[in-house]
Write a protein that holds these residues in place. Structure first.
Motif, short mmCIF file in Angstrom:
data_model
loop_
_atom_site.label_atom_id
_atom_site.label_comp_id
_atom_site.label_asym_id
_atom_site.label_seq_id
_atom_site.Cartn_x
_atom_site.Cartn_y
_atom_site.Cartn_z
N ALA A 1 0.81 -1.22 0.00
CA ALA A 1 0.00 0.00 0.00
C ALA A 1 0.84 1.26 0.00
N VAL A 2 2.02 1.23 0.61
CA VAL A 2 2.84 2.44 0.72
C VAL A 2 3.73 2.67 -0.50
N ARG A 3 3.72 1.75 -1.46
CA ARG A 3 4.51 1.97 -2.67
C ARG A 3 4.09 3.24 -3.36
N PRO A 4 5.01 4.00 -3.96
CA PRO A 4 6.44 3.70 -4.16
C PRO A 4 7.32 4.05 -2.97
N GLY A 5 6.72 4.43 -1.85
CA GLY A 5 7.52 4.65 -0.66
C GLY A 5 8.07 3.34 -0.12
N PRO A 6 9.08 3.40 0.76
CA PRO A 6 9.69 2.19 1.27
C PRO A 6 8.82 1.52 2.33
N PRO A 7 8.90 0.20 2.46
CA PRO A 7 8.18 -0.49 3.53
C PRO A 7 8.91 -0.32 4.86
N SER A 8 8.30 -0.81 5.92
CA SER A 8 8.96 -0.82 7.21
C SER A 8 10.25 -1.62 7.13
N ARG A 9 11.26 -1.15 7.84
CA ARG A 9 12.55 -1.85 7.86
C ARG A 9 12.46 -3.21 8.58
N ALA A 10 11.46 -3.38 9.41
CA ALA A 10 11.41 -4.56 10.27
C ALA A 10 11.30 -5.86 9.50
N CYS B 1 6.81 4.82 8.88
CA CYS B 1 7.48 5.93 9.53
C CYS B 1 8.96 5.95 9.14
N PRO B 2 9.47 7.10 8.65
CA PRO B 2 10.86 7.17 8.20
C PRO B 2 11.85 7.52 9.30
N ALA B 3 11.39 7.68 10.54
CA ALA B 3 12.30 8.06 11.61
C ALA B 3 13.33 6.96 11.86
N PRO B 4 14.53 7.34 12.28
CA PRO B 4 15.56 6.34 12.56
C PRO B 4 15.05 5.29 13.55
N ARG B 5 15.24 4.04 13.20
CA ARG B 5 14.93 2.88 14.02
C ARG B 5 13.44 2.56 14.14
N CYS B 6 12.55 3.48 13.73
CA CYS B 6 11.12 3.20 13.84
C CYS B 6 10.71 2.19 12.77
N VAL B 7 9.82 1.28 13.13
CA VAL B 7 9.36 0.26 12.19
C VAL B 7 7.84 0.25 12.08
N ARG B 8 7.19 1.30 12.55
CA ARG B 8 5.73 1.35 12.54
C ARG B 8 5.18 1.86 11.20
N TYR B 9 3.94 1.46 10.93
CA TYR B 9 3.13 2.08 9.89
C TYR B 9 2.14 3.02 10.57
N PHE B 10 1.76 4.08 9.86
CA PHE B 10 0.77 5.00 10.42
C PHE B 10 -0.04 5.60 9.29
N VAL B 11 -1.21 6.11 9.64
CA VAL B 11 -2.07 6.82 8.69
C VAL B 11 -1.85 8.31 8.87
N LYS B 12 -1.52 8.98 7.80
CA LYS B 12 -1.24 10.41 7.82
C LYS B 12 -2.53 11.18 8.07
N ASP B 13 -2.60 11.88 9.21
CA ASP B 13 -3.83 12.57 9.61
C ASP B 13 -3.96 13.97 9.03
N HIS B 14 -2.84 14.58 8.67
CA HIS B 14 -2.89 15.92 8.09
C HIS B 14 -1.73 16.08 7.11
N PRO B 15 -1.81 17.01 6.19
CA PRO B 15 -0.84 17.08 5.08
C PRO B 15 0.61 17.20 5.50
N ARG B 16 0.89 17.85 6.63
CA ARG B 16 2.27 18.09 7.02
C ARG B 16 2.83 16.99 7.94
N GLN B 17 2.03 16.00 8.27
CA GLN B 17 2.52 14.95 9.16
C GLN B 17 3.56 14.09 8.45
N GLU B 18 4.69 13.90 9.09
CA GLU B 18 5.77 13.10 8.51
C GLU B 18 6.08 11.84 9.32
#
Length: 211
Positions: free
Chosen positions: A87-96, A170-187
């Motif tokens: 679903a997140v393609r073309p973005g990367p999947p979780s690293r986990a 989530c692209p944060a270092p070490r994070c392996v979660r998926y999340f639903v973007k609630d607003h346009p600026r949420q990263e």
């Protein structure tokens, strides 16, 4: 409610706070704790209220979490995270689990088979001065079948909804979660991940300047 439940299932794989990955469903005790935490959202998808008991309890509509049930729920989670990665393609999947994902048709088939274990029908309730609600009623079945069917139904409902288009890893270092973007600026999946990402970028910039 499907979004809450399926994200909670996927998020039982998480950053452990020490640079590694923790699995909240690694043992039967972890599964029992998670089931208690998710009792309310599970109620909507399992056709009837579910109770998972300790071995000392005995009621007709309860089940004791055991290793087989844990394996069944973990298998559903594997299918869910595989389809999240799609679903997140073309973005990367979780690293986990990027290197251990199922073939997508297998993941789809697994969810469909699990959901089909318990035929159900929607029932509308609309009391006076209240918001209409839908509950699910089905054939008599044990709590184990209703649990796995309910989790699969929640996953299918979410993946077929518009919310799927806002799903990100989530692209944060070490994070392996998926999340639903609630607003346009949420990263990030949560503010602490944003803080960690900013600290990491700051460190990298200073390291580059020193080299």
């Amino acid at each position: 409610m499907s979004q809450q439940l399926v994200l909670a299932l996927a998020s039982t794989i998480r950053h452990d706070g020490n640079g590694g990955v923790a699995d909240d469903l690694a043992d039967v005790g972890g599964l029992a704790t998670w089931l208690r935490e998710q009792a309310e959202p599970l109620r909507e998808y399992a056709a009837e209220p579910l109770r998972f008991t300790s071995e000392s309890e005995s009621e007709s509509d309860t089940a004791t979490p055991d290793e087989q049930l844990r394996l069944d729920v973990v298998a559903l989670r594997h299918a869910v995270r595989t389809l999240f990665a799609r679903a997140v393609r073309p973005g990367p999947p979780s690293r986990a689990d990027a290197s251990t994902l199922l073939p997508v048709p297998d993941a789809v088939d697994q969810l469909n088979r699990a959901a089909g274990q318990l035929p159900v029908r929607p029932v509308l309730s609309w009391p006076d001065e209240a918001t209409p609600t839908v509950s699910w009623h089905g054939e008599a079945a044990d709590a184990r079948r209703r649990l796995t069917a309910g989790l699969a139904r929640a996953a299918i409902e979410f993946l077929a909804s518009p919310a799927r288009d806002q799903l990100l890893a989530c692209p944060a270092p070490r994070c392996v979660r998926y999340f639903v973007k609630d607003h346009p600026r949420q990263e990030w999946c949560k503010p602490s991940c944003g803080n960690r990402a900013r600290v990491s970028r700051h460190y990298q910039r200073h390291a580059a300047n020193r080299s």
